[in-house]
Design a protein around this motif. Structure first.
Motif, mmCIF file in Angstrom:
data_model
loop_
_atom_site.group_PDB
_atom_site.id
_atom_site.type_symbol
_atom_site.label_atom_id
_atom_site.label_comp_id
_atom_site.label_asym_id
_atom_site.label_seq_id
_atom_site.Cartn_x
_atom_site.Cartn_y
_atom_site.Cartn_z
ATOM 1 N N ARG A 111 0.645 -1.070 0.070
ATOM 2 C CA ARG A 111 0.021 0.122 0.049
ATOM 3 C C ARG A 111 0.814 1.319 -0.194
ATOM 4 N NH1 ARG A 111 -4.276 -1.381 4.573
ATOM 5 N NH2 ARG A 111 -4.920 -3.825 3.845
ATOM 6 N N GLU A 113 1.312 4.175 1.348
ATOM 7 C CA GLU A 113 1.102 4.727 2.569
ATOM 8 C C GLU A 113 2.238 5.963 3.124
ATOM 9 O OE1 GLU A 113 -1.998 3.317 5.420
ATOM 10 O OE2 GLU A 113 -0.972 1.375 4.919
ATOM 11 N N MET A 120 4.030 0.453 6.889
ATOM 12 C CA MET A 120 5.254 0.042 5.739
ATOM 13 C C MET A 120 4.423 0.239 4.329
ATOM 14 S SD MET A 120 7.990 -0.528 7.551
ATOM 15 C CE MET A 120 8.928 -1.110 6.165
ATOM 16 N N GLN A 125 0.834 -9.893 5.941
ATOM 17 C CA GLN A 125 -0.417 -10.096 6.627
ATOM 18 C C GLN A 125 -0.428 -11.558 6.675
ATOM 19 O OE1 GLN A 125 -3.596 -8.296 4.938
ATOM 20 N NE2 GLN A 125 -3.627 -6.414 6.186
ATOM 21 N N ARG A 256 -15.149 -0.511 9.323
ATOM 22 C CA ARG A 256 -14.079 -1.025 8.644
ATOM 23 C C ARG A 256 -13.738 -0.236 7.318
ATOM 24 N NH1 ARG A 256 -10.442 -3.123 10.536
ATOM 25 N NH2 ARG A 256 -9.926 -4.515 8.696
ATOM 26 N N ALA A 278 -3.630 -0.641 15.587
ATOM 27 C CA ALA A 278 -4.420 -1.661 15.020
ATOM 28 C C ALA A 278 -3.610 -2.761 14.664
ATOM 29 C CB ALA A 278 -5.245 -1.274 14.018
ATOM 30 N N LEU A 279 -3.555 -3.941 15.430
ATOM 31 C CA LEU A 279 -2.972 -5.244 15.411
ATOM 32 C C LEU A 279 -3.469 -6.158 14.176
ATOM 33 C CD1 LEU A 279 -0.552 -7.144 16.350
ATOM 34 C CD2 LEU A 279 -2.424 -7.980 17.710
HETATM 35 P P1 AMP Z 1 -6.714 -4.011 6.968
HETATM 36 O O1 AMP Z 1 -6.393 -5.056 5.926
HETATM 37 O O2 AMP Z 1 -6.478 -2.569 6.527
HETATM 38 O O3 AMP Z 1 -7.650 -4.309 7.561
HETATM 39 O O4 AMP Z 1 -5.407 -4.105 7.880
HETATM 40 C C1 AMP Z 1 -5.332 -5.084 8.773
HETATM 41 C C2 AMP Z 1 -3.661 -5.224 9.609
HETATM 42 O O5 AMP Z 1 -2.775 -5.179 8.811
HETATM 43 C C3 AMP Z 1 -3.836 -3.896 10.371
HETATM 44 O O6 AMP Z 1 -4.443 -4.099 11.609
HETATM 45 C C4 AMP Z 1 -2.255 -3.913 10.424
HETATM 46 O O7 AMP Z 1 -1.761 -4.693 11.483
HETATM 47 C C5 AMP Z 1 -1.695 -4.304 9.141
HETATM 48 N N1 AMP Z 1 -1.390 -3.612 8.302
HETATM 49 C C6 AMP Z 1 -2.258 -2.573 7.513
HETATM 50 N N2 AMP Z 1 -1.603 -1.684 6.655
HETATM 51 C C7 AMP Z 1 -0.384 -1.726 7.173
HETATM 52 C C8 AMP Z 1 0.946 -1.001 6.785
HETATM 53 N N3 AMP Z 1 0.918 -0.011 5.846
HETATM 54 N N4 AMP Z 1 1.962 -1.349 7.341
HETATM 55 C C9 AMP Z 1 2.091 -2.396 8.330
HETATM 56 N N5 AMP Z 1 1.038 -3.139 8.715
HETATM 57 C C10 AMP Z 1 -0.260 -2.774 8.196
#
Ligand code: AMP
Length: 419
Positions: A111, A113, A120, A125, A256, A278-279
């Motif tokens: 991503r 970001e 990162m 994941q 979400r 958010a973990l």
């Molecule tokens: P999401 O898919 O957005 O629901 O994210 C699920 C989990 O993935 C989050 O709670 C973070 O632990 C992790 N996550 C999401 N985006 C990032 C990122 N850019 N860098 C590191 N971990 C991330």
């Protein structure tokens, strides 16, 4: 010098044991519940994410790594893995025969970001998806599995924040109420929230700007506007969780970011993680498979950020020792052949052994190196050992040494070297 790209990083061998530890625990626990691994490609057609995640989301609007290949096809590095799993499910007709399908995946996501601690551009994941049932027991069972996993890696029992985000029956009405509440306050909102107000007003709840949060505090809550079916589903999930003793708290502002969520949505946050606390997050996505052109198959899942999980491991986590058990030290060229040969036999016994045939250091400093690598034994061979066809085995724990024939050495190291 060419360096790693901003927002990416190398995970070096000294850290990797923590990753293996977490991944092994996940595989073991998820396996108990019948989940099997699926590996989908790292890139997919851009359209998959546009349709699956939704054009109005931050991910699709501004965070995707999208590029054209040499034939002009638009491809995207996967920003998440639920849409790819749903695509694979449809493509391989995995719903044939009906019943539940349970998958887990581990791997990198991408991503665009703003990088910071715990955030990162390439991150990993580990996630699970259950396809084929909208029964609230599925939600509860997956949450129970999640709690078991977090406990197994000694994260204790972090609280699960839980909400229902409604369904296409009740969400539009709620959305209108939210817009009616936020609309008159539009000018006080941040730029992002003004945009969200147009595209995806529920996302305003994700805003971190304090003045926006203040405004949102008195906003209507979706949990007060659920239809009867969503309310019943939510109550049953909570009932199952209570019966299983899973710690959770209702968080009415939890939404979400992805459009495909229906009903149950949840998150686990850890205070030690700082701003990116958010973990993991997940929920129910009953409309996704159908929106991708598949049958109307409901789904439920979550994704844990591995980078954040590894950062959060407690100091006493039993990370398996991947260091060598035996380090061979050859003094002089004549020792190289015998060490190489015996190393082969020891590895045959399952002993981890390393050996540097051209050490540029003194024996003393090499022994310090063996100690630093936390190896149990040094196997020293010099001219005398070569002449006598023996090996000197030094136990790094007490410094005692024995001279052993090859057969005696093999017998000695057949035992567990950690004992
Ligand atoms: P999401 O898919 O957005 O629901 O994210 C699920 C989990 O993935 C989050 O709670 C973070 O632990 C992790 N996550 C999401 N985006 C990032 C990122 N850019 N860098 C590191 N971990 C991330």
């Amino acid at each position: 010098m060419v360096e790693a790209v901003k927002g990416t990083r190398d995970i070096l061998p000294e850290e990797i044991g923590r990753w293996h530890y977490v991944e092994d625990a996940a595989r073991a626990v998820f396996g108990l519940y019948g989940f099997r691994e699926i590996r989908t490609p790292v890139f997919e057609s851009t359209e998959l994410f546009q349709r699956g995640i939704g054009e109005g989301t931050d991910i699709v609007a501004k965070e995707m790594y999208t590029f054209s290949d040499r034939k002009g096809r638009s491809l995207t590095l996967r920003p998440e893995c639920t849409a790819p799993v749903a695509r694979a499910f449809i493509e391989h007709g995995l719903d044939r025969g009906g019943g539940l399908q349970r998958f887990y995946y581990v791997g990198p996501m991408f991503r665009y970001e703003r990088p910071q601690k715990g955030r990162m551009r390439q991150f990993s994941q580990i996630g699970v998806e259950v396809l084929g049932s909208d029964h609230p027991a599925v939600d509860a069972e997956v949450l129970e599995m999640l709690a078991r996993f977090l406990e197994r890696i000694r994260l204790g029992a972090p609280e699960i924040l839980l909400n229902s985000v409604g369904c296409p029956v009740c969400r539009p009405g709620y959305r209108d109420r939210l817009v009616a509440y936020l609309g008159p306050k539009r000018d006080q909102l941040c730029d992002d929230c003004r945009r969200r107000l147009e595209t995806n007003p529920l996302r305003c709840f994700d805003c971190k700007v304090p003045s926006d949060q203040e405004i949102l505090r008195d906003a209507p809550r979706i949990s007060d506007h659920l239809c009867a079916e969503c309310r019943d589903h939510f109550q049953r999930v909570r009932g199952f969780l209570e019966a299983a003793g899973i710690r959770h708290r209702i968080e009415p502002r939890l939404v979400r970011g992805l459009d495909y969520y229906r009903r149950t949505a949840f998150e686990v946050v850890l205070p030690g993680l700082g701003a990116q606390n958010a973990l993991l997050g997940g929920g129910r996505y009953d409309g996704l498979v159908e929106s991708l052109g598949g049958p109307p198959v409901p789904g439920f899942g979550f994704a844990v950020g591995l980078d954040r999980l590894v950062l959060s491991l407690p100091d006493d986590a039993p990370i398996p020792d991947e260091s060598p058990e035996v380090v061979g030290l050859a003094i002089g060229e004549a020792a190289v052949g015998p060490i190489l040969q015996v190393a082969g036999r020891l590895r045959g016994l399952g002993r981890r052994m390393v050996f540097d045939p051209q050490p540029a250091r003194s024996l003393k400093s090499q022994l310090r190196g063996v100690h630093d690598r936390r190896a149990r034994f040094a196997l020293i061979v010099g001219d005398e050992e070569v002449a006598g066809q023996v090996f000197t085995l030094r136990d790094m724990r007490g410094g005692s040494q024995e001279r052993l024939t090859e057969a005696a050495l093999v017998a000695r190291l057949r035992e567990d070297t950690r004992a």
